[in-house]
Design a protein around this motif. Structure first.
Motif, short mmCIF file in Angstrom:
data_model
loop_
_atom_site.label_atom_id
_atom_site.label_comp_id
_atom_site.label_asym_id
_atom_site.label_seq_id
_atom_site.Cartn_x
_atom_site.Cartn_y
_atom_site.Cartn_z
N ILE A 1 0.84 -1.21 0.00
CA ILE A 1 0.00 0.00 0.00
C ILE A 1 0.88 1.26 0.00
O ILE A 1 0.62 2.22 -0.74
CB ILE A 1 -0.95 0.00 1.21
CG1 ILE A 1 -2.03 -1.09 1.04
CG2 ILE A 1 -1.61 1.37 1.39
CD1 ILE A 1 -2.85 -1.33 2.29
N LYS A 2 1.93 1.25 0.80
CA LYS A 2 2.85 2.39 0.84
C LYS A 2 3.48 2.61 -0.53
O LYS A 2 3.54 3.75 -1.03
CB LYS A 2 3.94 2.16 1.89
CG LYS A 2 3.46 2.20 3.32
CD LYS A 2 4.57 1.79 4.28
CE LYS A 2 4.07 1.74 5.71
NZ LYS A 2 5.09 1.27 6.67
N ASN B 1 7.64 9.64 6.39
CA ASN B 1 6.65 8.61 6.14
C ASN B 1 6.03 8.88 4.77
O ASN B 1 6.42 9.83 4.08
CB ASN B 1 5.61 8.53 7.25
CG ASN B 1 4.85 9.84 7.44
OD1 ASN B 1 4.62 10.58 6.48
ND2 ASN B 1 4.47 10.14 8.67
N VAL B 2 5.07 8.08 4.38
CA VAL B 2 4.48 8.22 3.04
C VAL B 2 3.80 9.57 2.87
O VAL B 2 3.95 10.24 1.84
CB VAL B 2 3.51 7.07 2.76
CG1 VAL B 2 2.69 7.33 1.50
CG2 VAL B 2 4.26 5.75 2.64
N ALA C 1 8.10 -6.83 -1.25
CA ALA C 1 6.74 -6.34 -1.51
C ALA C 1 6.76 -5.10 -2.38
O ALA C 1 5.93 -4.95 -3.29
CB ALA C 1 6.04 -6.05 -0.19
N MET C 2 7.70 -4.21 -2.14
CA MET C 2 7.76 -2.96 -2.90
C MET C 2 8.22 -3.20 -4.33
O MET C 2 7.73 -2.55 -5.26
CB MET C 2 8.64 -1.95 -2.18
CG MET C 2 8.01 -1.43 -0.92
SD MET C 2 8.86 -0.07 -0.15
CE MET C 2 7.61 0.41 1.07
N LYS C 3 9.15 -4.12 -4.51
CA LYS C 3 9.56 -4.44 -5.88
C LYS C 3 8.39 -5.06 -6.65
O LYS C 3 8.14 -4.71 -7.81
CB LYS C 3 10.75 -5.40 -5.90
CG LYS C 3 11.20 -5.68 -7.32
CD LYS C 3 12.31 -6.68 -7.46
CE LYS C 3 12.65 -6.87 -8.94
NZ LYS C 3 13.67 -7.89 -9.16
N ALA C 4 7.66 -5.96 -6.01
CA ALA C 4 6.52 -6.60 -6.67
C ALA C 4 5.45 -5.57 -7.03
O ALA C 4 4.88 -5.60 -8.13
CB ALA C 4 5.92 -7.67 -5.76
N CYS C 5 5.21 -4.64 -6.13
CA CYS C 5 4.23 -3.59 -6.39
C CYS C 5 4.70 -2.70 -7.54
O CYS C 5 3.90 -2.31 -8.41
CB CYS C 5 4.01 -2.75 -5.13
SG CYS C 5 2.77 -1.46 -5.30
N ASN C 6 5.98 -2.39 -7.55
CA ASN C 6 6.54 -1.53 -8.60
C ASN C 6 6.38 -2.16 -9.98
O ASN C 6 6.20 -1.46 -10.98
CB ASN C 6 8.02 -1.27 -8.32
CG ASN C 6 8.60 -0.16 -9.15
OD1 ASN C 6 8.20 0.99 -9.03
ND2 ASN C 6 9.54 -0.49 -10.02
N GLU C 7 6.44 -3.49 -10.04
CA GLU C 7 6.30 -4.19 -11.32
C GLU C 7 4.84 -4.25 -11.78
O GLU C 7 4.57 -4.37 -12.98
CB GLU C 7 6.88 -5.60 -11.20
CG GLU C 7 8.40 -5.61 -11.03
CD GLU C 7 8.95 -6.98 -10.69
OE1 GLU C 7 8.15 -7.88 -10.34
OE2 GLU C 7 10.19 -7.15 -10.73
#
Length: 402
Positions: free
Chosen positions: A153-154, A317-318, A185-191
């Motif tokens: 989510i971030k 933070n975000v 998680a962030m790499k997966a989201c970025n893809e």
């Protein structure tokens, strides 16, 4: 107890880049560091002994050929000779003294050749942070399934808001698993998520290797603090920029300017340096006020600030990053390094507010005495060093003469 650090490059890139610069420019310099817990935490009984055990285990952690191959590919600005140094490098428990006082507060001191002990800081902070949750039993409360969702989510919010962002969370992570999970998680989201922003990479070299990401980092306040201890704070930024330029020839051109506040840095930031360095990093003070000062300075040098990168890394933070992104659009090329909020954000868990800072320095082991140093920054509550040294440095640079 199992070792917390099991990979040599489970460390932030800036420790390696600074180590290389130190060997080239200050090979015989000796330093002292001191641990500071800003929350004055009372640690569990036996905590110092457990830290000492983890430090001893570091002696078995050596760099692998796989790690070297990755760094050679991803960090072409690091000279080849440095990897020969890393191959022969071994941690030594004798560099560190750690103990607890009668009230349970943790004390830790490091002393030795700067070229060697510089590689301890991040690993020790990561050890202390993770060990605290293990020994208090809070490690069992970490909900990694929810953490994956929260991390995605971030990342999604930052990508959709147009933020270019990196993980800077090694030092105060809840655990190695937490940082690994966050980066995955962030790499997966970025893809998956297509937006104007991007997850750029991580400061952690080993995780960058594992996830085929860009390792992110340049320098820390430590470099400027050491130079100030040896030569005085008035020209410390100038000498640090010269040192960095000699070593990296224009690469890694993001300078961390706030060690002694904006005013003295601005006096040192001449047109040649402003053109040479691709940008600056904001790590203290009000982010918006600091950006305004940066923009004004570039304009005074007839440089278009919109062509310069400004990296924001001041406890973000975000929500902070998105607000800064909106404000910075058109003013500069903004990017964000986010640490604790990425790697230690679990319900009911309080992140450690811990640092290890340079305390004293001498240019060679032949000197019979050390010279004290300190860090001032733009946040008066974050001054580090003994009070007499802080007072002397403040007076030397006319800090309050705005």
């Amino acid at each position: 107890m199992s070792p917390i650090i099991t990979h040599f490059t489970d460390d932030d890139l800036y420790k390696f880049t600074m180590c290389c610069a130190v060997i080239e420019n200050f090979p015989r310099t000796q330093v002292k560091y001191q641990f500071n817990d800003r929350n004055n935490t009372v640690y569990p009984t036996g905590f110092a002994d457990a830290v000492a055990e983890q430090i001893a285990m570091l002696e078995d952690v050596v760099i692998t050929e796989e790690e070297i191959e990755f760094m050679q590919k991803a960090c072409k600005y690091i000279p080849c000779w440095f990897y020969s140094f890393l191959k022969g490098f071994r941690y030594d428990r004798r560099w560190v003294k750690v103990w607890q006082d009668e009230e349970g507060h943790l004390h830790l001191e490091i002393e030795g050749n700067w070229s060697y002990v510089i590689l301890l800081e991040v690993k020790l902070l990561a050890i202390i942070s993770e060990l605290y949750y293990i020994m208090t039993g809070e490690a069992g409360q970490l909900d990694y399934e929810q953490f994956v969702s929260d991390s995605e989510i971030k990342a999604r919010r930052l990508i959709e808001a147009g933020c270019m962002f990196s993980d800077f969370g090694t030092r105060r992570r809840a655990s190695f698993k937490a940082q690994y999970t966050c980066v995955a998680a962030m790499k997966a989201c970025n893809e998956r998520v297509k937006g104007p922003g991007c997850f750029v990479g991580t400061s952690n070299v080993w995780l960058a290797k594992e996830f085929d990401l860009k390792p992110i980092g340049t320098m820390a306040h430590e470099l400027i603090c050491a130079i100030a201890g040896m030569y005085g704070p008035q020209m410390a930024n100038h000498l640090a920029m010269e040192t960095w330029t000699r070593t990296y020839r224009g690469a890694l051109g993001t300078f961390l300017y706030d060690t002694y506040g904006w005013n003295i840095f601005s006096l040192n930031f001449s047109e040649d340096f402003a053109n040479l360095f691709k940008g600056l990093r904001v790590d203290s003070g009000d982010n918006f006020e600091q950006l305004d000062l940066i923009v004004k300075k570039y304009k005074s040098l007839n440089i278009d600030p919109s062509t310069k990168q400004v990296v924001f890394s001041n406890g973000l933070n975000v929500d902070d990053a998105i607000a800064i992104q909106k404000y910075a659009e058109g003013k500069c090329i903004p990017s964000f390094g986010i640490g604790t909020h990425f790697t230690n954000d679990f319900p009911g868990i309080k992140p450690r507010n811990i640092v290890i800072k340079l305390l004293a320095v001498k240019i060679t082991e032949l000197w019979p005495f050390y010279c004290d140093t300190c860090k001032l920054s733009e946040d008066k509550g974050k001054y580090t060093g003994n009070s007499e040294t802080v007072k002397r440095f403040l007076e030397a640079i006319h800090y309050d003469n705005h």
